[in-house]
Design a protein around this motif. Structure first.
Motif, mmCIF file in Angstrom:
data_model
loop_
_atom_site.group_PDB
_atom_site.id
_atom_site.type_symbol
_atom_site.label_atom_id
_atom_site.label_comp_id
_atom_site.label_asym_id
_atom_site.label_seq_id
_atom_site.Cartn_x
_atom_site.Cartn_y
_atom_site.Cartn_z
ATOM 1 N N ARG A 2 0.868 -0.790 -0.411
ATOM 2 C CA ARG A 2 -0.022 -0.037 -0.170
ATOM 3 C C ARG A 2 1.014 1.403 0.125
ATOM 4 O O ARG A 2 -0.034 2.474 -0.276
ATOM 5 C CB ARG A 2 -0.923 0.196 1.212
ATOM 6 C CG ARG A 2 -1.905 -1.493 0.788
ATOM 7 C CD ARG A 2 -2.593 -1.452 -0.138
ATOM 8 N NE ARG A 2 -3.993 -0.352 -0.193
ATOM 9 C CZ ARG A 2 -4.637 -0.595 0.149
ATOM 10 N NH1 ARG A 2 -5.518 -1.029 1.086
ATOM 11 N NH2 ARG A 2 -5.754 0.345 -0.444
ATOM 12 N N TYR A 3 2.370 1.465 -0.211
ATOM 13 C CA TYR A 3 3.240 2.532 0.172
ATOM 14 C C TYR A 3 3.730 2.721 -1.197
ATOM 15 O O TYR A 3 4.344 1.832 -1.939
ATOM 16 C CB TYR A 3 4.060 1.997 1.136
ATOM 17 C CG TYR A 3 3.719 2.069 2.516
ATOM 18 C CD1 TYR A 3 2.512 0.584 3.229
ATOM 19 C CD2 TYR A 3 3.396 3.162 3.537
ATOM 20 C CE1 TYR A 3 2.537 0.737 4.469
ATOM 21 C CE2 TYR A 3 2.831 2.964 4.480
ATOM 22 C CZ TYR A 3 1.853 1.664 5.467
ATOM 23 O OH TYR A 3 1.363 2.092 6.078
ATOM 24 N N ASN A 4 3.675 3.735 -1.374
ATOM 25 C CA ASN A 4 4.390 4.556 -2.521
ATOM 26 C C ASN A 4 5.873 5.010 -2.706
ATOM 27 O O ASN A 4 6.525 4.842 -3.824
ATOM 28 C CB ASN A 4 3.647 5.827 -3.431
ATOM 29 C CG ASN A 4 2.055 5.369 -3.142
ATOM 30 O OD1 ASN A 4 1.798 5.669 -2.471
ATOM 31 N ND2 ASN A 4 1.788 4.681 -4.170
ATOM 32 N N TYR A 5 6.070 5.270 -1.696
ATOM 33 C CA TYR A 5 7.386 5.879 -1.934
ATOM 34 C C TYR A 5 8.429 5.012 -0.532
ATOM 35 O O TYR A 5 7.698 4.825 0.515
ATOM 36 C CB TYR A 5 7.351 7.110 -1.043
ATOM 37 C CG TYR A 5 6.683 7.833 -2.150
ATOM 38 C CD1 TYR A 5 5.393 8.134 -1.933
ATOM 39 C CD2 TYR A 5 7.195 7.888 -3.477
ATOM 40 C CE1 TYR A 5 4.746 8.914 -2.953
ATOM 41 C CE2 TYR A 5 6.780 9.041 -4.971
ATOM 42 C CZ TYR A 5 5.056 8.801 -3.727
ATOM 43 O OH TYR A 5 4.570 10.289 -4.954
ATOM 44 N N TRP A 6 9.341 4.584 -1.301
ATOM 45 C CA TRP A 6 10.394 3.805 -0.318
ATOM 46 C C TRP A 6 11.702 4.375 0.131
ATOM 47 O O TRP A 6 12.757 4.756 -0.671
ATOM 48 C CB TRP A 6 10.783 2.364 -0.429
ATOM 49 C CG TRP A 6 9.496 1.094 -0.625
ATOM 50 C CD1 TRP A 6 8.417 1.166 -1.213
ATOM 51 C CD2 TRP A 6 9.063 0.249 0.763
ATOM 52 N NE1 TRP A 6 7.413 0.648 -0.756
ATOM 53 C CE2 TRP A 6 7.383 0.158 0.052
ATOM 54 C CE3 TRP A 6 9.539 0.411 1.682
ATOM 55 C CZ2 TRP A 6 6.523 -0.745 1.665
ATOM 56 C CZ3 TRP A 6 9.076 -0.762 3.025
ATOM 57 C CH2 TRP A 6 8.027 -0.934 2.643
ATOM 58 N N GLY A 7 12.403 4.209 1.638
ATOM 59 C CA GLY A 7 14.119 4.658 1.851
ATOM 60 C C GLY A 7 15.073 3.281 1.597
ATOM 61 O O GLY A 7 14.338 2.286 1.163
#
Length: 121
Positions: free
Chosen positions: A107-112
């Protein structure tokens, strides 16, 4: 872009503080979560925080980890206390638009890029 930092090697019972900083955007209106992935295992939810600072934790870290926002620095912090060897993993921060913290990484679009936490016994 998200930048995760703060990992390291620590003895069992020790503490670390992880930071997730955003560049090029602010966290306004975003839910931010931390996930972790141990070698050979799936990526699991650790903790999440909404824009209004409601917090959520995996049962395995409740009472030991604390997630918080530092809006002045446009960062989300994860304080890791009473660390155990089973906390050893690569820790990732992730962001998604909207108010809801989801436990699913999809469900997350941006990742470190991840920061490594190693806890020795």
């Amino acid at each position: 872009q998200l930048q995760a930092s703060g990992g390291g090697l620590v003895q069992a019972g020790g503490s670390l503080r992880l930071s997730c900083a955003a560049s090029g955007r602010t966290f306004t209106g975003y839910a931010i979560s931390w996930f972790r992935q141990a070698p050979g295992k799936q990526r699991d939810f650790v903790a999440g925080i909404t824009w209004s600072s409601s917090t959520y934790y995996a049962d395995s870290v409740k009472g030991r980890f604390t997630i918080s926002r530092d809006n002045a620095k446009n960062a989300v912090l994860l304080q890791l206390n009473s660390l155990k060897p089973e906390d050893t993993a690569v820790y990732y921060c992730a962001a998604k638009e909207g108010p809801t913290v989801y436990y699913s990484s999809s469900r997350y679009n941006y990742w470190g890029q991840g920061t490594v936490v190693t806890v020795s016994s």
